[in-house]
Design a protein around this motif. Structure first.
Motif, PDB file in Angstrom:
ATOM      1  N   ILE A  59       6.503   1.520   3.642  1.00  0.00           N
ATOM      2  CA  ILE A  59       6.222   0.496   2.634  1.00  0.00           C
ATOM      3  C   ILE A  59       5.281   1.057   1.574  1.00  0.00           C
ATOM      4  O   ILE A  59       5.461   0.821   0.373  1.00  0.00           O
ATOM      5  N   ALA A  60       4.286   1.828   1.996  1.00  0.00           N
ATOM      6  CA  ALA A  60       3.398   2.481   1.023  1.00  0.00           C
ATOM      7  C   ALA A  60       4.195   3.373   0.084  1.00  0.00           C
ATOM      8  O   ALA A  60       3.962   3.393  -1.131  1.00  0.00           O
ATOM      9  N   ARG A  61       5.168   4.094   0.637  1.00  0.00           N
ATOM     10  CA  ARG A  61       5.987   4.987  -0.186  1.00  0.00           C
ATOM     11  C   ARG A  61       6.829   4.192  -1.195  1.00  0.00           C
ATOM     12  O   ARG A  61       6.963   4.582  -2.348  1.00  0.00           O
ATOM     13  N   ILE A  62       7.409   3.082  -0.753  1.00  0.00           N
ATOM     14  CA  ILE A  62       8.191   2.217  -1.649  1.00  0.00           C
ATOM     15  C   ILE A  62       7.335   1.749  -2.827  1.00  0.00           C
ATOM     16  O   ILE A  62       7.806   1.662  -3.961  1.00  0.00           O
ATOM     17  N   LEU A  63       6.057   1.487  -2.551  1.00  0.00           N
ATOM     18  CA  LEU A  63       5.153   0.990  -3.588  1.00  0.00           C
ATOM     19  C   LEU A  63       4.577   2.109  -4.448  1.00  0.00           C
ATOM     20  O   LEU A  63       3.745   1.862  -5.324  1.00  0.00           O
ATOM     21  N   GLY A  64       5.027   3.334  -4.229  1.00  0.00           N
ATOM     22  CA  GLY A  64       4.652   4.446  -5.093  1.00  0.00           C
ATOM     23  C   GLY A  64       3.388   5.175  -4.686  1.00  0.00           C
ATOM     24  O   GLY A  64       2.897   6.032  -5.441  1.00  0.00           O
ATOM     25  N   LEU A  65       2.852   4.882  -3.503  1.00  0.00           N
ATOM     26  CA  LEU A  65       1.657   5.569  -3.038  1.00  0.00           C
ATOM     27  C   LEU A  65       2.041   6.860  -2.307  1.00  0.00           C
ATOM     28  O   LEU A  65       3.143   6.991  -1.793  1.00  0.00           O
ATOM     29  N   GLN A 125      -4.389  -0.907  -5.553  1.00  0.00           N
ATOM     30  CA  GLN A 125      -3.093  -0.781  -4.884  1.00  0.00           C
ATOM     31  C   GLN A 125      -3.266  -0.592  -3.377  1.00  0.00           C
ATOM     32  O   GLN A 125      -2.556  -1.208  -2.571  1.00  0.00           O
ATOM     33  N   ILE A 126      -4.212   0.258  -2.998  1.00  0.00           N
ATOM     34  CA  ILE A 126      -4.409   0.546  -1.578  1.00  0.00           C
ATOM     35  C   ILE A 126      -5.015  -0.656  -0.858  1.00  0.00           C
ATOM     36  O   ILE A 126      -4.613  -0.990   0.268  1.00  0.00           O
ATOM     37  N   VAL A 127      -5.959  -1.329  -1.501  1.00  0.00           N
ATOM     38  CA  VAL A 127      -6.540  -2.537  -0.900  1.00  0.00           C
ATOM     39  C   VAL A 127      -5.464  -3.603  -0.704  1.00  0.00           C
ATOM     40  O   VAL A 127      -5.372  -4.231   0.355  1.00  0.00           O
ATOM     41  N   TRP A 128      -4.616  -3.803  -1.710  1.00  0.00           N
ATOM     42  CA  TRP A 128      -3.537  -4.802  -1.593  1.00  0.00           C
ATOM     43  C   TRP A 128      -2.609  -4.434  -0.438  1.00  0.00           C
ATOM     44  O   TRP A 128      -2.243  -5.287   0.384  1.00  0.00           O
ATOM     45  N   LEU A 129      -2.214  -3.163  -0.373  1.00  0.00           N
ATOM     46  CA  LEU A 129      -1.326  -2.703   0.696  1.00  0.00           C
ATOM     47  C   LEU A 129      -1.926  -3.000   2.066  1.00  0.00           C
ATOM     48  O   LEU A 129      -1.236  -3.520   2.956  1.00  0.00           O
ATOM     49  N   MET A 145      -7.661   8.673   4.720  1.00  0.00           N
ATOM     50  CA  MET A 145      -7.128   9.178   3.458  1.00  0.00           C
ATOM     51  C   MET A 145      -7.528  10.642   3.323  1.00  0.00           C
ATOM     52  O   MET A 145      -8.591  11.042   3.791  1.00  0.00           O
ATOM     53  N   LEU A 146      -6.666  11.411   2.684  1.00  0.00           N
ATOM     54  CA  LEU A 146      -6.921  12.833   2.477  1.00  0.00           C
ATOM     55  C   LEU A 146      -6.845  13.171   0.999  1.00  0.00           C
ATOM     56  O   LEU A 146      -6.086  12.545   0.248  1.00  0.00           O
ATOM     57  N   ILE A 147      -7.623  14.170   0.610  1.00  0.00           N
ATOM     58  CA  ILE A 147      -7.486  14.753  -0.727  1.00  0.00           C
ATOM     59  C   ILE A 147      -6.708  16.051  -0.558  1.00  0.00           C
ATOM     60  O   ILE A 147      -7.125  16.959   0.169  1.00  0.00           O
ATOM     61  N   TRP A 148      -5.570  16.122  -1.215  1.00  0.00           N
ATOM     62  CA  TRP A 148      -4.699  17.302  -1.133  1.00  0.00           C
ATOM     63  C   TRP A 148      -4.187  17.608  -2.528  1.00  0.00           C
ATOM     64  O   TRP A 148      -3.604  16.736  -3.171  1.00  0.00           O
ATOM     65  N   HIS A 149      -4.439  18.823  -2.999  1.00  0.00           N
ATOM     66  CA  HIS A 149      -4.097  19.205  -4.372  1.00  0.00           C
ATOM     67  C   HIS A 149      -4.634  18.185  -5.382  1.00  0.00           C
ATOM     68  O   HIS A 149      -3.924  17.763  -6.307  1.00  0.00           O
ATOM     69  N   LYS A 150      -5.879  17.777  -5.155  1.00  0.00           N
ATOM     70  CA  LYS A 150      -6.624  16.874  -6.044  1.00  0.00           C
ATOM     71  C   LYS A 150      -6.016  15.479  -6.149  1.00  0.00           C
ATOM     72  O   LYS A 150      -6.316  14.736  -7.082  1.00  0.00           O
ATOM     73  N   GLU A 151      -5.179  15.114  -5.197  1.00  0.00           N
ATOM     74  CA  GLU A 151      -4.581  13.782  -5.192  1.00  0.00           C
ATOM     75  C   GLU A 151      -4.856  13.103  -3.859  1.00  0.00           C
ATOM     76  O   GLU A 151      -5.049  13.753  -2.835  1.00  0.00           O
ATOM     77  N   LEU A 152      -4.874  11.761  -3.895  1.00  0.00           N
ATOM     78  CA  LEU A 152      -5.210  10.975  -2.722  1.00  0.00           C
ATOM     79  C   LEU A 152      -3.941  10.633  -1.924  1.00  0.00           C
ATOM     80  O   LEU A 152      -2.977  10.109  -2.473  1.00  0.00           O
ATOM     81  N   TRP A 153      -3.969  10.941  -0.635  1.00  0.00           N
ATOM     82  CA  TRP A 153      -2.825  10.694   0.253  1.00  0.00           C
ATOM     83  C   TRP A 153      -3.251   9.760   1.378  1.00  0.00           C
ATOM     84  O   TRP A 153      -4.345   9.890   1.925  1.00  0.00           O
ATOM     85  N   LEU A 154      -2.370   8.846   1.737  1.00  0.00           N
ATOM     86  CA  LEU A 154      -2.640   7.883   2.799  1.00  0.00           C
ATOM     87  C   LEU A 154      -2.047   8.380   4.113  1.00  0.00           C
ATOM     88  O   LEU A 154      -0.904   8.853   4.152  1.00  0.00           O
ATOM     89  N   ILE A 155      -2.821   8.275   5.180  1.00  0.00           N
ATOM     90  CA  ILE A 155      -2.336   8.656   6.510  1.00  0.00           C
ATOM     91  C   ILE A 155      -2.712   7.559   7.499  1.00  0.00           C
ATOM     92  O   ILE A 155      -3.575   6.721   7.224  1.00  0.00           O
ATOM     93  N   ASP A 156      -2.060   7.571   8.637  1.00  0.00           N
ATOM     94  CA  ASP A 156      -2.458   6.792   9.810  1.00  0.00           C
ATOM     95  C   ASP A 156      -2.467   5.286   9.563  1.00  0.00           C
ATOM     96  O   ASP A 156      -3.510   4.684   9.315  1.00  0.00           O
TER      97      ASP A 156
END
Length: 263
Positions: A59-65, A125-129, A145-156
Motif C-alpha cells: 500500500i505504501a508503494r501504491i501511494l508513491g512512497l 504522507q508517512i503519518v497518514w499512511l 526508516m532508512l536513509i539510502w542514497h540520500k532518500e527516505l525508505w520505509l521498512i518493517d
C-alpha cells in the motif's frame, strides 16, 4: 492493479541474524544472487506479521512512497540442518515454505530525527499512511526508516493492522481514531495532512486494495480459525481497509489534534 504480483525467490544462504527485532529476521541470499532481509513465518507472531508487512509495504508503494522490493522467499526443508545455533535452527525448521523478504539496502543508515529533517509533504504522507494502517511502530525509539542514497525508505510494517491478532471487534476497529499517532516520529513536521488526505483517498481505490489483499498466500491463512474460508479472511481485510478509508476523516482529525498538542 488486478495483476499485482510479487516475485518468488529461493533462499540459498543464511548470512547473519538481525537481532534488533524480537522476530529475529536475518540477512539471506537468494537464487537471484541478491541479499534480502528475511522475515520468518516461524517467528513469534507467525504469518500475521508477514501479512501486515505485505499489506503495509505494498500500500505504501501504491501511494508513491519508497519501500524496498518485497518478495516471497521459499525456504527449503533441508536449509537449517547445518545451522549450529539451535535457536536459529528451530526458527528455520518452523519456517519451511513461503516467507517474506525485503531487498537489502546495502549501506543504508537508520533514520535519526535529531540528524535528518523530513520535508512537510513526505512527513504528512508517512503519518497518514501509518494512521491508515494503524502502524504503532514508527516512533523515536524505533523509526523503521532508512536513509539510502540520500532518500527516505520505509521498512518493517509488521506491527500494522494489530486488530488481526485477535479479530475481536474488528469491524469497530476499522473506524476508530489512531491514538498512538501522538508518538509518531514525523508528526511535528506533518503540516500538510489535509492535502495529503485528499490526494491519498483518491489514489487508494477499492480495486487497488483488493489487488494487495489477493497477494496473501493461502498457506499464510491456514492456522486462522475466526472465519470459515481463506476467502472470508481476504474479504475481512478488504472490508477493514475499505471502511477505514471511507471513514479516514476520523483518523485525520485525531492526527491533526495530536500535532496541535505536540507543537
Amino acid at each position: 492493479m488486478n495483476d499485482l504480483q510479487l516475485r518468488t525467490v529461493n533462499v540459498t544462504r543464511y548470512v547473519t541474524p538481525l537481532r534488533e527485532g524480537g522476530s529475529m529476521p536475518a540477512i539471506a541470499e537468494a537464487d537471484d544472487n541478491f541479499l534480502y532481509v528475511l522475515k520468518f513465518r516461524g517467528a513469534g507472531q507467525g504469518t500475521r506479521a508477514l501479512i501486515a508487512e505485505l499489506i503495509g509495504g505494498e500500500i505504501a508503494r501504491i501511494l508513491g512512497l519508497r519501500v524496498p522490493e518485497l518478495v516471497f522467499a521459499n525456504l527449503d526443508e533441508a536449509f537449517g540442518r547445518t545451522e549450529p545455533d539451535e535457536e536459529i535452527q528451530d526458527l528455520l525448521k518452523s519456517s519451511v515454505g513461503l516467507n517474506l523478504a525485503l531487498h537489502y539496502l546495502s549501506g543504508a543508515i537508520t533514520f535519526d530525527p535529531t540528524v535528518t529533517t523530513v520535508d512537510a509533504r513526505l512527513a504528512s504522507q508517512i503519518v497518514w499512511l501509518d494512521c491508515f494502517l494503524t502502524n504503532m511502530d514508527r516512533t523515536c525509539r524505533n523509526t523503521n526508516m532508512l536513509i539510502w542514497h540520500k532518500e527516505l525508505w520505509l521498512i518493517d510494517h509488521g506491527a500494522s493492522l494489530y486488530f488481526h491478532h485477535s479479530w475481536q471487534n474488528w469491524q469497530e476497529q476499522a473506524i476508530k481514531p489512531f491514538f498512538l499517532v501522538k508518538d509518531h516520529v514525523l508528526l511535528r513536521w506533518a503540516t500538510e495532512l489535509e492535502s495529503v488526505h485528499d490526494e491519498f483517498t483518491k489514489m487508494l481505490t477499492p480495486e487497488k486494495i483488493a489487488a494487495v489483499i489477493n497477494l496473501i498466500p493461502d498457506d499464510w491463512l491456514e492456522s486462522e480459525t475466526t472465519f470459515e474460508t481463506k476467502e472470508d479472511y481476504r474479504k475481512a481485510y478488504i472490508y477493514f481497509l475499505s471502511e477505514r478509508l471511507s471513514h479516514s476523516d476520523i483518523f485525520l482529525k485525531e492526527a491533526q489534534h495530536a500535532r496541535e498538542v505536540l507543537i
